[in-house]
Design a protein around this motif. Structure first.
Motif, mmCIF file in Angstrom:
data_model
loop_
_atom_site.group_PDB
_atom_site.id
_atom_site.type_symbol
_atom_site.label_atom_id
_atom_site.label_comp_id
_atom_site.label_asym_id
_atom_site.label_seq_id
_atom_site.Cartn_x
_atom_site.Cartn_y
_atom_site.Cartn_z
ATOM 1 N N HIS A 38 26.418 39.830 26.627
ATOM 2 C CA HIS A 38 26.459 39.475 25.204
ATOM 3 C C HIS A 38 27.877 39.653 24.653
ATOM 4 C CE1 HIS A 38 22.169 39.127 25.339
ATOM 5 N NE2 HIS A 38 22.022 40.410 25.652
ATOM 6 N N PRO A 39 28.755 38.652 24.828
ATOM 7 C CA PRO A 39 30.161 38.809 24.442
ATOM 8 C C PRO A 39 30.378 39.067 22.948
ATOM 9 C CG PRO A 39 29.711 36.532 25.065
ATOM 10 C CD PRO A 39 28.496 37.338 25.411
ATOM 11 N N GLU A 40 29.585 38.457 22.085
ATOM 12 C CA GLU A 40 29.796 38.695 20.644
ATOM 13 C C GLU A 40 29.460 40.143 20.282
ATOM 14 O OE1 GLU A 40 31.186 38.392 17.006
ATOM 15 O OE2 GLU A 40 31.484 36.926 18.606
ATOM 16 N N VAL A 41 28.419 40.681 20.877
ATOM 17 C CA VAL A 41 28.080 42.093 20.640
ATOM 18 C C VAL A 41 29.191 42.981 21.187
ATOM 19 C CG1 VAL A 41 26.442 43.954 21.143
ATOM 20 C CG2 VAL A 41 25.592 41.668 20.580
ATOM 21 N N VAL A 42 29.719 42.647 22.357
ATOM 22 C CA VAL A 42 30.831 43.414 22.932
ATOM 23 C C VAL A 42 32.010 43.417 21.956
ATOM 24 C CG1 VAL A 42 32.571 43.449 24.781
ATOM 25 C CG2 VAL A 42 30.154 43.108 25.334
ATOM 26 N N ARG A 43 32.339 42.246 21.395
ATOM 27 C CA ARG A 43 33.452 42.173 20.428
ATOM 28 C C ARG A 43 33.179 43.053 19.203
ATOM 29 N NH1 ARG A 43 32.825 36.877 21.861
ATOM 30 N NH2 ARG A 43 34.471 36.089 23.205
ATOM 31 N N MET A 44 31.950 43.024 18.716
ATOM 32 C CA MET A 44 31.597 43.839 17.553
ATOM 33 C C MET A 44 31.766 45.324 17.866
ATOM 34 S SD MET A 44 28.247 41.655 16.417
ATOM 35 C CE MET A 44 27.699 42.717 15.119
ATOM 36 N N LEU A 45 31.325 45.730 19.033
ATOM 37 C CA LEU A 45 31.436 47.136 19.422
ATOM 38 C C LEU A 45 32.889 47.544 19.627
ATOM 39 C CD1 LEU A 45 28.375 47.237 21.816
ATOM 40 C CD2 LEU A 45 28.570 48.406 19.606
ATOM 41 N N LEU A 46 33.693 46.645 20.178
ATOM 42 C CA LEU A 46 35.121 46.941 20.336
ATOM 43 C C LEU A 46 35.790 47.083 18.968
ATOM 44 C CD1 LEU A 46 36.067 44.633 23.327
ATOM 45 C CD2 LEU A 46 35.850 47.137 23.328
ATOM 46 N N ARG A 47 35.418 46.227 18.008
ATOM 47 C CA ARG A 47 35.965 46.359 16.652
ATOM 48 C C ARG A 47 35.544 47.682 16.018
ATOM 49 N NH1 ARG A 47 35.059 40.658 16.545
ATOM 50 N NH2 ARG A 47 33.022 40.920 15.590
ATOM 51 N N ALA A 48 34.394 48.196 16.437
ATOM 52 C CA ALA A 48 33.913 49.495 15.947
ATOM 53 C C ALA A 48 34.496 50.642 16.768
ATOM 54 C CB ALA A 48 32.389 49.534 15.980
ATOM 55 N N LYS A 49 35.463 50.317 17.628
ATOM 56 C CA LYS A 49 36.207 51.283 18.434
ATOM 57 C C LYS A 49 35.393 51.936 19.546
ATOM 58 C CE LYS A 49 39.531 52.165 14.768
ATOM 59 N NZ LYS A 49 40.124 50.885 14.878
ATOM 60 N N ALA A 50 34.445 51.181 20.116
ATOM 61 C CA ALA A 50 33.721 51.677 21.285
ATOM 62 C C ALA A 50 34.709 51.844 22.436
ATOM 63 C CB ALA A 50 32.617 50.708 21.686
ATOM 64 N N GLN A 51 34.540 52.897 23.197
ATOM 65 C CA GLN A 51 35.439 53.197 24.317
ATOM 66 C C GLN A 51 34.996 52.458 25.571
ATOM 67 O OE1 GLN A 51 36.086 57.421 24.761
ATOM 68 N NE2 GLN A 51 35.765 57.730 22.581
ATOM 69 N N THR A 52 35.962 51.832 26.250
ATOM 70 C CA THR A 52 35.646 51.058 27.449
ATOM 71 C C THR A 52 35.603 51.904 28.712
ATOM 72 O OG1 THR A 52 37.972 50.535 27.823
ATOM 73 C CG2 THR A 52 36.696 48.973 26.494
ATOM 74 N N ASP A 53 36.163 53.082 28.670
ATOM 75 C CA ASP A 53 36.250 53.891 29.884
ATOM 76 C C ASP A 53 35.228 55.027 29.943
ATOM 77 O OD1 ASP A 53 37.516 55.191 27.827
ATOM 78 O OD2 ASP A 53 39.414 55.442 28.859
ATOM 79 N N VAL A 54 34.244 54.993 29.078
ATOM 80 C CA VAL A 54 33.161 55.973 29.134
ATOM 81 C C VAL A 54 32.317 55.674 30.367
ATOM 82 C CG1 VAL A 54 31.044 56.743 27.990
ATOM 83 C CG2 VAL A 54 33.106 56.335 26.653
ATOM 84 N N ARG A 55 31.963 56.710 31.093
ATOM 85 C CA ARG A 55 31.201 56.545 32.330
ATOM 86 C C ARG A 55 29.760 57.023 32.173
ATOM 87 N NH1 ARG A 55 33.972 54.961 36.555
ATOM 88 N NH2 ARG A 55 36.239 54.954 36.421
ATOM 89 N N HIS A 56 28.869 56.314 32.849
ATOM 90 C CA HIS A 56 27.465 56.721 32.911
ATOM 91 C C HIS A 56 27.413 58.065 33.638
ATOM 92 C CE1 HIS A 56 23.313 56.860 34.334
ATOM 93 N NE2 HIS A 56 23.036 56.048 33.333
ATOM 94 N N PRO A 57 26.592 59.018 33.181
ATOM 95 C CA PRO A 57 26.614 60.363 33.763
ATOM 96 C C PRO A 57 26.165 60.434 35.225
ATOM 97 C CG PRO A 57 24.775 60.153 32.263
ATOM 98 C CD PRO A 57 25.604 58.911 32.113
ATOM 99 N N HIS A 58 25.351 59.496 35.665
ATOM 100 C CA HIS A 58 24.846 59.571 37.038
ATOM 101 C C HIS A 58 25.575 58.612 37.978
ATOM 102 C CE1 HIS A 58 21.808 62.112 35.356
ATOM 103 N NE2 HIS A 58 21.431 61.155 34.542
ATOM 104 N N SER A 59 25.734 57.367 37.554
ATOM 105 C CA SER A 59 26.353 56.362 38.430
ATOM 106 C C SER A 59 27.873 56.341 38.318
ATOM 107 C CB SER A 59 25.821 54.968 38.092
ATOM 108 O OG SER A 59 26.289 54.553 36.811
ATOM 109 N N GLY A 60 28.417 56.867 37.211
ATOM 110 C CA GLY A 60 29.850 56.827 36.986
ATOM 111 C C GLY A 60 30.365 55.462 36.563
ATOM 112 N N THR A 61 29.481 54.528 36.295
ATOM 113 C CA THR A 61 29.835 53.159 35.947
ATOM 114 C C THR A 61 30.410 53.057 34.537
ATOM 115 O OG1 THR A 61 28.001 52.407 37.321
ATOM 116 C CG2 THR A 61 28.894 50.812 35.780
ATOM 117 N N THR A 62 31.470 52.264 34.393
ATOM 118 C CA THR A 62 32.016 51.931 33.073
ATOM 119 C C THR A 62 31.410 50.612 32.609
ATOM 120 O OG1 THR A 62 33.862 50.656 33.951
ATOM 121 C CG2 THR A 62 34.232 53.041 33.622
ATOM 122 N N ALA A 63 31.651 50.269 31.360
ATOM 123 C CA ALA A 63 31.168 48.989 30.830
ATOM 124 C C ALA A 63 31.788 47.818 31.590
ATOM 125 C CB ALA A 63 31.480 48.890 29.339
#
Length: 193
Positions: free
Chosen positions: A133-158
């Protein structure tokens, strides 16, 4: 009281028309809240609050009623979907209008972090990236969502979640230098604080 799509309690249309279901459900929701119904009550089967259910099912009318009544935009769901917020559920489903309303109402773009990892699971950015969902991704980035946050178990980033699902356009969006620079700075400040 339930907001689930297809529930017999959603207005009698079987969930085929969310707008029809909303118009039939909103008066019952208002009456329930007026009779001291708890705004942040959780459904024992789904583990979702009313706000989470409205967000995941793209039900703007009930969402507005619940926000006006003081629903907490940052609550996390219980089992079986433990750790989901209303924002994450709306982001995963690609409900742009609902994501915007929740962000405007104070929903945090990122879940609580500990050492750069989410404590509960995926962030809204993970969910929108993985689901494409690219438009949602853009909205979250404008809200300053962090791209390098990792999932606690898999370690996966967005970024990795987007790539794993073949959403190269989203991965490239997340890899823009301005996004990466801002995200790394925020993560450093979060961990130090």
């Amino acid at each position: 009281i339930s907001l689930g799509v297809g529930d017999d309690d959603d207005g009698g249309d079987g969930g085929d028309s969310p707008q029809g279901a909303q118009s039939a459900f909103e008066p019952r929701l208002r009456a329930w809240l007026d009779d001291a119904g708890a705004v942040d009550v959780f459904d024992s089967r789904s583990g979702l609050s009313l706000l989470m259910s409205a967000a995941s099912n793209n039900r703007r009318g009930p969402l507005d009623v619940l926000l006006k009544a003081g629903a907490d935009t940052n609550l996390l769901s219980g089992a079986p979907r433990a750790g989901c917020s209303a924002l994450l559920l709306a982001a995963a489903a690609g409900h742009c209008a609902i994501v915007r309303v929740l962000l405007d109402a104070g929903a945090k773009a990122d879940p609580p972090l500990k050492a750069g990892k989410t404590q509960a699971g995926w962030s809204a950015l993970h969910a929108a990236s993985s689901a494409g969902h690219p438009e949602v991704v853009r909205m979250l980035l404008r809200a300053k969502a962090q791209t390098d946050v990792r999932h606690p178990h898999s370690g996966t980033t967005a970024i990795e979640a987007a790539e794993a699902q073949g959403h190269t356009n989203i991965a490239l969006l997340l890899l823009q230098p301005s996004v990466l620079e801002r995200s790394s700075l925020q993560l450093t400040q979060t961990v130090v604080a």
